[in-house]
Design a protein around this motif. Structure first.
Motif, PDB file in Angstrom:
ATOM      1  N   VAL A   1       0.848  -1.190   0.000  1.00 58.43           N
ATOM      2  CA  VAL A   1       0.000   0.000   0.000  1.00 58.43           C
ATOM      3  C   VAL A   1       0.885   1.242   0.000  1.00 58.43           C
ATOM      4  O   VAL A   1       1.971   1.250   0.589  1.00 58.43           O
TER       5      VAL A   1
ATOM      6  N   LEU B   1      -5.157   6.676   0.699  1.00 61.34           N
ATOM      7  CA  LEU B   1      -4.530   5.712  -0.198  1.00 61.34           C
ATOM      8  C   LEU B   1      -4.257   6.339  -1.558  1.00 61.34           C
ATOM      9  O   LEU B   1      -5.122   6.988  -2.142  1.00 61.34           O
TER      10      LEU B   1
ATOM     11  N   SER C   1     -11.273  -4.834  -5.026  1.00 61.29           N
ATOM     12  CA  SER C   1     -11.211  -4.244  -3.691  1.00 61.29           C
ATOM     13  C   SER C   1     -10.224  -3.088  -3.660  1.00 61.29           C
ATOM     14  O   SER C   1     -10.496  -2.025  -3.069  1.00 61.29           O
ATOM     15  N   PHE C   2      -9.075  -3.265  -4.323  1.00 62.20           N
ATOM     16  CA  PHE C   2      -8.079  -2.191  -4.389  1.00 62.20           C
ATOM     17  C   PHE C   2      -8.679  -0.958  -5.085  1.00 62.20           C
ATOM     18  O   PHE C   2      -8.574   0.164  -4.591  1.00 62.20           O
TER      19      PHE C   2
ATOM     20  N   MET D   1     -11.445   0.886  -2.983  1.00 57.40           N
ATOM     21  CA  MET D   1     -10.937   1.716  -1.891  1.00 57.40           C
ATOM     22  C   MET D   1     -10.349   3.024  -2.428  1.00 57.40           C
ATOM     23  O   MET D   1     -10.553   4.094  -1.854  1.00 57.40           O
TER      24      MET D   1
ATOM     25  N   ALA E   1     -10.527   6.201   0.218  1.00 60.55           N
ATOM     26  CA  ALA E   1     -10.290   5.596   1.528  1.00 60.55           C
ATOM     27  C   ALA E   1      -8.930   5.996   2.090  1.00 60.55           C
ATOM     28  O   ALA E   1      -7.980   6.277   1.356  1.00 60.55           O
TER      29      ALA E   1
ATOM     30  N   ASP F   1      -9.488   3.267   7.068  1.00 60.14           N
ATOM     31  CA  ASP F   1     -10.688   2.630   6.509  1.00 60.14           C
ATOM     32  C   ASP F   1     -10.437   1.153   6.225  1.00 60.14           C
ATOM     33  O   ASP F   1     -11.268   0.288   6.553  1.00 60.14           O
ATOM     34  N   VAL F   2      -9.298   0.865   5.595  1.00 60.37           N
ATOM     35  CA  VAL F   2      -8.976  -0.535   5.294  1.00 60.37           C
ATOM     36  C   VAL F   2      -8.728  -1.296   6.591  1.00 60.37           C
ATOM     37  O   VAL F   2      -9.203  -2.428   6.762  1.00 60.37           O
TER      38      VAL F   2
ATOM     39  N   HIS G   1     -11.753  -8.100   7.842  1.00 62.36           N
ATOM     40  CA  HIS G   1     -11.526  -8.958   6.682  1.00 62.36           C
ATOM     41  C   HIS G   1     -11.762 -10.426   7.048  1.00 62.36           C
ATOM     42  O   HIS G   1     -11.399 -10.868   8.143  1.00 62.36           O
TER      43      HIS G   1
ATOM     44  N   PHE H   1      -4.159  -7.335   2.426  1.00 61.61           N
ATOM     45  CA  PHE H   1      -4.467  -5.919   2.231  1.00 61.61           C
ATOM     46  C   PHE H   1      -4.673  -5.244   3.583  1.00 61.61           C
ATOM     47  O   PHE H   1      -4.165  -4.151   3.853  1.00 61.61           O
ATOM     48  N   HIS H   2      -5.416  -5.916   4.445  1.00 62.19           N
ATOM     49  CA  HIS H   2      -5.650  -5.433   5.803  1.00 62.19           C
ATOM     50  C   HIS H   2      -4.342  -5.272   6.561  1.00 62.19           C
ATOM     51  O   HIS H   2      -4.051  -4.212   7.143  1.00 62.19           O
TER      52      HIS H   2
ATOM     53  N   SER I   1      -2.056  -2.445   5.365  1.00 59.09           N
ATOM     54  CA  SER I   1      -2.526  -1.149   5.844  1.00 59.09           C
ATOM     55  C   SER I   1      -2.181  -0.965   7.324  1.00 59.09           C
ATOM     56  O   SER I   1      -1.762   0.124   7.749  1.00 59.09           O
TER      57      SER I   1
END
Length: 464
Positions: free
Chosen positions: A397, A406, A422-423, A426, A431, A435-436, A441, A450-451, A454
């Motif tokens: 990220v 982001l 999803s990318f 956001m 976002a 937010d992520v 998840h 991804f979570h 972040s």
């Protein structure tokens, strides 16, 4: 000659054209769609995105069985596999036909008149379509150009015989024993990897110093390692020459001449907009290099002539064309729309897959107002459970340092293509990292990376 008048005339039935047609029909606009190319669905459905992914899927299944036959994997053993590529291609063609029929049904439902033939414009709003039943002259209030793109042909490697484009590669009746791919971009690598999995000896010739030169090295390194482990011959910084007597001439990075044996030479050095042969020169349009110039509404320099998809420039991606086609239909119907996406995510279906959305490291080089963080798939339980954790895959990220918004998300690894939406979502929603991080998840999934990436950017990743 039959004469038709219509509110909207669409030229090209690819993802931009047919989506525009369906949306025009939904909005009650009298619409004619001229299909003079690859068939309903265009390049993507007929000879691009869909059939290539089908062949890639079949190749991966073949490789899985081959691994089981080569000493076993995960406790599974099997007899040595064989493949009848003609049957695989027939299965692929069945998928294409099913989708063709689906697009035809959707257009019919939206009351779009489809004419199959080649359109030639005499002015910006008038064309003649040559069909099997004779010529048809069509005039329209609005014209949507969606003619798509075509493979670039090298003058010293013209298509024909054993020199093929991606179109012919997807319809071969047998796996070539030796395949040389000219061009190390995503199309060449996707198909080169698939044929390597099917048992071909593959060599790749690329002018740049590394494969997939449009992506940063961290993303492409896992793909390069797969190629090395599987015996794919890489010639980087090399130039292809002529082909004859089963040998392709190349010049290596060091300037040395070399001959590569090949049963087929697959040329994938890019695509160009399809601007020739349909009367573009008679329409009074402005150009932007090889592309038709459009504004944020996809309007050309000629009033009520619009252009969408590959004809309008990079990125030349099917989902961009679809979005533009929908927007133009709504503008014609009187709605206030512009094409102004935050990002258009791109996916390489290589081994492993690559996803990129928004800004990458090359876009923020030298900046000290951003933060970035990487989380490895090797630390994700789901990745390990599906053998997707040991190929160097990761999610990265990139965000503003001050407000944590982001700016970009990238990933490389098996099955990461499924995270691309999803990318993009956001990024499109503006976002921030929080937010992520605040989204619970699902476990166990690859999306947890991804979570965690972040969380790591915020300084408190859990599983690393």
């Amino acid at each position: 000659m039959q004469v038709l008048k219509t509110k909207v005339l669409i030229i090209g039935a690819g993802t931009g054209g047919y989506v525009a047609g369906i949306r025009c029909g939904q909005l009650g606009l009298d619409t004619v769609l001229v299909d003079g190319g690859d068939g309903l669905g265009g390049t993507c459905l007929n000879v691009g995105c869909i059939p290539s992914k089908a062949i890639i899927h079949a190749a991966s299944k073949f490789e899985t069985v081959a691994k089981a036959a080569g000493g076993g994997t995960l406790g599974i053993t099997a007899a040595a596999p064989a493949i009848d590529l003609s049957q695989t291609v027939a299965w692929k063609d069945g998928i294409v036909r099913k989708l063709n029929n689906g697009v035809a049904a959707l257009l019919n439902k939206s009351k779009v008149k489809v004419i199959r033939g080649w359109a030639t414009f005499s002015d910006a709003k008038t064309c003649t379509v040559g069909t099997d039943d004779g010529d048809i002259r069509i005039t329209a209030e609005h014209v949507i150009l969606a003619t798509g793109s075509e493979p670039v042909e090298l003058p010293f490697l013209p298509f024909g015989g054993d020199v093929i484009s991606s179109t012919e590669a997807l319809s071969l009746d047998a796996v070539p024993e030796r395949l040389v791919v000219v061009g190390g971009g995503y199309i060449g690598l996707e198909l080169g990897i698939a044929f390597r999995k099917l048992g071909a000896r593959v060599a790749i010739v690329e002018m740049a110093d590394r494969i997939l030169p449009l992506y940063d090295k961290a993303l492409t390194d896992p793909v390069a390692k797969w190629l090395e482990r599987h015996g794919v011959e890489l010639h980087l910084g090399a130039r292809a020459g002529g082909f004859g007597d089963g040998k392709l001439s190349i010049t290596t990075r060091d300037g040395e001449p070399m001959q590569l044996e090949a049963d087929k030479v697959l040329v994938t050095v890019g695509r160009r907009p399809r601007t020739r042969g349909w009367g573009l020169e008679n329409m009074g349009l402005a150009m932007d290099g090889p592309f038709v110039k459009v504004d944020a509404r996809c309007a050309t320099a000629m009033k009520n002539v619009w252009a969408v998809g590959d004809l309008t420039g990079e990125p030349m991606l099917a989902h961009k064309g679809s979005a533009q086609g929908e927007i133009v239909a709504e503008i014609i119907a009187g709605r206030d729309r512009v094409f102004d996406p935050v990002t258009i995510a791109a996916v390489c279906f290589t081994e492993p897959e690559i996803v990129s959305a928004g800004l990458g490291p090359q876009d923020i080089e030298g900046r000290d107002d951003v933060i970035q963080a990487v989380f490895p798939l090797a630390a994700i339980g789901r990745a390990l459970a599906i053998e997707a954790g040991d190929d160097g895959g990761f999610v990265r990220v990139i965000a503003n340092k001050d407000d944590h918004r982001l700016l970009g998300v990238q990933a490389v690894g098996q099955h990461v293509a499924e995270m691309s939406n999803s990318f993009a979502q956001m990024l499109e929603m503006g976002a921030v990292l929080e937010d992520v991080a605040g989204v619970i998840h699902v476990h166990p999934t690859l999306g947890e990376a991804f979570h965690e990436a972040s969380l790591r950017a915020l300084g408190h990743a859990i599983h690393i």
